[in-house]
Design an enzyme around this catalytic site. Sequence first.
Site, mmCIF file in Angstrom:
data_model
loop_
_atom_site.group_PDB
_atom_site.id
_atom_site.type_symbol
_atom_site.label_atom_id
_atom_site.label_comp_id
_atom_site.label_asym_id
_atom_site.label_seq_id
_atom_site.Cartn_x
_atom_site.Cartn_y
_atom_site.Cartn_z
ATOM 1 N N LYS A 123 35.661 41.238 41.817
ATOM 2 C CA LYS A 123 35.917 39.527 41.683
ATOM 3 C C LYS A 123 36.993 39.240 42.799
ATOM 4 C CE LYS A 123 36.103 39.399 37.311
ATOM 5 N NZ LYS A 123 36.534 38.460 35.786
ATOM 6 N N HIS A 124 37.135 37.758 43.010
ATOM 7 C CA HIS A 124 36.237 37.421 43.531
ATOM 8 C C HIS A 124 34.917 36.997 44.743
ATOM 9 C CE1 HIS A 124 38.406 36.300 40.097
ATOM 10 N NE2 HIS A 124 36.939 35.704 38.944
ATOM 11 N N HIS A 164 40.994 26.594 40.738
ATOM 12 C CA HIS A 164 39.468 26.108 41.347
ATOM 13 C C HIS A 164 39.469 25.071 42.849
ATOM 14 C CE1 HIS A 164 36.584 26.337 37.528
ATOM 15 N NE2 HIS A 164 37.077 28.204 37.801
ATOM 16 N N ASP A 175 29.973 33.929 39.128
ATOM 17 C CA ASP A 175 30.476 33.595 37.422
ATOM 18 C C ASP A 175 30.713 32.486 37.303
ATOM 19 O OD1 ASP A 175 33.256 33.835 36.855
ATOM 20 O OD2 ASP A 175 34.673 33.090 38.444
#
Length: 801
Positions: free
Chosen positions: A204-205, A218, A284
Amino acid sequence: MTELPPLPVVSERVSALLERMTLEEKLAQLVGYWLDRGGEVVAPMQGEMAGDDAGATLAEITRDGIGHYTRVYGTRPVDPAQRAAWLWAEQRRLKAETRLGIPAIVHEECLTGLAAWKAATFPTPLAWGASFDPDLVAEMGAAIGDTMRELGIHQGLAPVLDVIADPRWGRVDECIAEDPYLVGTVGTAYVRGLQSAGVHATLKHFLGYSASKAGRNHAPVSAGPRELADVYLPPFEMALRDGGARSVMNSYTDIDGEPVAAHPGLLTTVLRDELGFDGVVVSDYFSVAFLEVMHGVAADRGEAAVQALRAGIDVELPAGDAYLAPLAEQVRSGGIDIRFVDRAVLRVLAQKEELGLLDEDAFSDEPPVEIDVDSPRHRAIARRLAAESIVLLRDEGAVPLPAAARRVAVIGPNADRAEALQGCYSFANHVLAHHPDHPLGFEIPTVREALAAALPQAEIVHARGCEVEGDDRSGFAEAVELVRSADVAVVVTGDQAGLFGRGTVGEGNDVESLDLPGPQRALVEAAVATGTPVVLVLLTGRPYAIEWALDAETAPAAVLQAFFPGEGGGLAIADVLTGASAPSGRLPVSLPRSTGAQPYRYLHPRLGGPSDVTSTDSTPLRPFGFGLTGTTFAYADLEVDAAAPTDGLIRAAVTVTNTGERAGVDVVQLYGRDVVGSIARPVAQLLGYARVALEPGASARVVFDVPAQRFAFSDRRLVRVVEPGDVELWVAAHAEASSVRADGDGSISSTRARVERTLPGDATARATVVLTGDVHEVTAADPRLVEVRVDALEPAEAPVS
């Protein structure tokens, strides 16, 4: 017309299964099902993404089979053995009652240990980086994997390989370091450990998630292709090529406007065609649906499914918001060719075959009647790793605590809280925070409790003083009075990890300021003002701007930094404070001077450092790699090859000697720089490192075999190359020792004088190596890891100080 993708090469058994499948059965293999999806929020926008299967039985939901079961153990407190009994029965039902009889992959979070009730909690990944000990991290990964496999879990959602870019980002505690090589070596070790137990690791990620603007979760990313390739990609390449990781998870972000979940250039061209990955890409949580609701690049779930599947996401997690009915409609209407579905299904079935789920005797054994998910083995590893990760930032003779101390004040909001020792993805802070009626279920001595046990001859007095958050100072008077009456005080401050606003650090807990949260600074300063010697202990998930605690005249006598050290953390801190063990952790991330200087990374070109043409100071309070040891070490006799081919090895060797009066561990760090490059290169980069334990007066010869590829970068064609020319190498105790900066007149001068004013640990003399031959274009066959050998020296061989 979209070109149809090639299908992966699979076994005859897998091919035959695909031939038998209906469209609905194929799509069922490409999704997860979250048994407790309607519970407390443990994923972004979980409530907004609630499914429409309310009232349906599990048999109805899985009538066509299922790809994954999501977080069977880690969504709410369930007894591990009882849940295992349920899981075995459910897998047998899938085999017996679905037409094709395919069991489900069970995936679970395992970033700080298995995210399950009563399971061992290990240090957070930032502490892994602080240890500079891949071998111990691999041992931890194997212990976690053994527990997971025993409980019927097949896939772990770890490690996080995001390279730290900005400490304001809430997910810093999930990351390993700001240096790609340290992230890559430690992360690869975890992968090897976990997968040695037969559990697939999920990286990840992928990719660039941590480079989000202003450190906001985000948020968009504006990194260029060179930065992505040279900084953020190498840890994934190492974990895939050298660690053999079997799964990858996409990042939530968009890069230059293109969401990664719909980015074939990253998920297929880079990941598969260039890096050779042949495993499974999982989304995700909700990131396929986010193409519609957050990125706005898809009109509905069906369009989102088409974009994600074409890009290369094989499995939608945690559930089938887009890959079930919406994707089925797209296939039937011609919105996407069935071959894209088949490609993903074949990858999933091949993974299930590799995990043994397609074998006739799968789940024919009995589930564990009893399982110790926090065994002596777990606790021993947790304590060792915690001890190795503690970084001593300042010490004016206060550590170890004075043996004559008879009254010790242990104050502060984190002095007596088990939750303060654990990271965001620990079960306690991730899930159990919603279930206050449930105990932790395992032993985790707090700092106060550990000190009380370690100092039986002393009276331990305690008061919180304040909370981590807020501005209530009503407890100051009691705490300060205890400090005034004590021989020495230990003030324990820092963070509370949590999710989406529930805490001061963790996923969704990004910050605008790097000041210590709440009134904690004022509490520390009030304690120092009493005149009693004060040791400050920071239990945090990010580095804070604490110049007042390190370099001010009113600073505490000593400062320890612990990055959420887990269940053994309190004991490890007590060991360091009492002298039972020597501190050996090193900063895996630069300690910021101010919030306004962010983002900052030591791995910067000349223009990224201080100069006479800017009034801002980007230099950190303490640099990457820094840490005091309770003793002193000296480096001598640096020998480096005079020349090496651009596709060869550079050998560097140095003698390290413990020149102090106490045994200790040094982290020997080899740095280098490209003197002249066709692209602006960093003034310093970590090439390799080694933990070396030495008794007083003892010496060791540390030999590094450095692939020239460690100096590779993406050239103007965006091809990774090693260029001929001069490179410099040096050994140092941290990244700032003998680094260089650009003066206003364009010349280069050493920052050594500045560093020496506050920091020990200068570098050895530099050595220049000439890389010879043609420009070398890096291939998969080029070694990525530096081989290190440590040879103990007899006293006669040691240099005379």
